[in-house]
Design an enzyme around this catalytic site. Structure first.
Site, PDB file in Angstrom:
ATOM      1  N   HIS A 204      49.830  50.604  32.690  1.00 55.72           N
ATOM      2  CA  HIS A 204      50.377  51.508  33.836  1.00 55.72           C
ATOM      3  C   HIS A 204      51.186  52.126  33.495  1.00 55.72           C
ATOM      4  O   HIS A 204      51.724  53.379  33.703  1.00 55.72           O
ATOM      5  CB  HIS A 204      50.597  50.333  34.744  1.00 55.72           C
TER       6      HIS A 204
ATOM      7  N   HIS B 198      42.145  52.902  40.245  1.00 54.79           N
ATOM      8  CA  HIS B 198      42.939  52.367  39.537  1.00 54.79           C
ATOM      9  C   HIS B 198      42.202  51.989  37.906  1.00 54.79           C
ATOM     10  O   HIS B 198      42.961  52.198  37.189  1.00 54.79           O
ATOM     11  CB  HIS B 198      43.050  50.746  40.235  1.00 54.79           C
TER      12      HIS B 198
ATOM     13  N   HIS C  65      39.531  47.002  29.887  1.00 51.44           N
ATOM     14  CA  HIS C  65      40.577  47.176  28.726  1.00 51.44           C
ATOM     15  C   HIS C  65      39.891  47.093  27.399  1.00 51.44           C
ATOM     16  O   HIS C  65      40.255  47.817  26.471  1.00 51.44           O
ATOM     17  CB  HIS C  65      41.558  46.313  28.946  1.00 51.44           C
TER      18      HIS C  65
HETATM   19 ZN   LIG Z   1      45.530  47.961  35.680  1.00 47.06          ZN
END
Ligand SMILES: [Zn+2]
Length: 305
Positions: A77, A233, A260
């Site tokens: 982030h 997000h 990810h």
């Molecule tokens: Zn995240």
């Protein structure tokens, strides 16, 4: 000239690590041209960990980096905020392994960057410009980059849950669109997974203050920030993970049901596929293509103390 940028001054904040639940001090410090984004653990000496795919560590629920036995977790982030705000060079200091989770979004990091202010440096910014498609897929998970004149992200997700069966969005990423449409989107998790994570010693700092928690039919939090906050997000995560190529990207990132692990595997593949991109810089004379083998941010000089 499209100049590289750093912060105008140092800025700090305190938060907690999502997984450890421990308090963390975070400082962002100005850095010289071609320094890139690097992490330093002040509790472990002077070793720096450049934010590049070369230093990728195990991916669990977030993206981690490590080098010389110094590791930092949950970097995505912050990396997304720095990249979208055009901060090319910065030293990130932490006194603990995890970047603080703040409110689960990138908005607090944008606030920090804006409070510090951004300064132009006397060096042209280098971009990684996609000239041929690159793609990988794993089952029904896919991610690709296509040539485009701008950095754009298209993301789609589908889950077996009434609130987020299918969401898809395309956003052309500029500092303004990131701040308005992406940065405030919070991370999300399923209540059924929270207990399992806790049993594994994870998410000890997790709460409704820093994540959207999905129950069987709805959310446990009061309200969403966007109707499609979930896919926004995912766009945030993808921008942060793609930042590990070490340069701002000019291309169209398209991802479906990725996470990810796939984002970061893809970032590494992009760098390997040297036929698929050019390093370019925008000078007063126009766009210049740099020769292959140009010094990467990882080889840049150390920051003088
Ligand atoms: Zn995240």
């Amino acid at each position: 000239m499209d100049a590289q940028r750093t912060l105008r001054r140092q800025i700090s904040c305190v938060g907690i690590g999502l997984h450890s639940g421990n308090k963390v001090n975070l400082s962002l410090k100005p850095a010289p041209p071609d320094f890139g984004i690097r992490f330093r653990r002040t509790d472990l000496g002077d070793h720096e960990v450049p934010a590049t795919v070369h230093n990728l560590a195990g991916i669990q629920l977030a993206t981690g980096l490590s080098r010389n036995e110094v590791s930092v977790e949950t970097v995505e982030h912050l990396l997304a905020a720095l990249t979208a705000a055009g901060v090319d060079n910065v030293l990130v200091e932490l006194n603990s392994p995890e970047v603080p989770i703040m409110d689960g979004s990138a908005a607090p990091f944008i606030y920090l960057i804006q409070e510090a202010g951004v300064k132009r440096l006397q060096a042209a910014r280098k971009y990684l410009k996609i000239v041929r498609p690159v793609a990988i897929s794993r089952g029904d998970k896919r991610i690709a980059l296509y040539p485009s004149d701008h950095f754009k992200v298209t993301y789609s997700i589908s889950f077996d849950h009434p609130l987020l069966r299918h969401q898809s969005r395309t956003i052309r990423i500029t500092e303004e669109s990131f701040v308005e449409d992406v940065a405030p989107a919070r991370t999300f998790t399923f209540l059924k997974d929270v207990e399992m994570m806790r049993q594994n010693g994870l998410a000890l700092g997790g709460s409704l203050e820093n994540a959207i928690v999905l129950g069987e039919t709805g959310i446990l939090n009061n309200a969403l920030r966007f109707e499609d906050e979930f896919v926004r997000h995912k766009i945030l995560d993808a921008i942060g993970d793609l930042a590990l190529v070490g340069y701002p990207v000019i291309g169209h990132l398209v991802a479906h049901r990725a996470g990810h692990a796939l984002h970061t595997e893809f970032a590494a593949k992009v760098l390997e596929e040297t036929q698929a991109w050019r390093l370019v810089e925008a000078t007063d004379e126009g766009i210049v293509t740099l020769p292959v083998g140009v010094k990467s941010a990882t080889a840049a000089p150390r920051l003088a103390n």
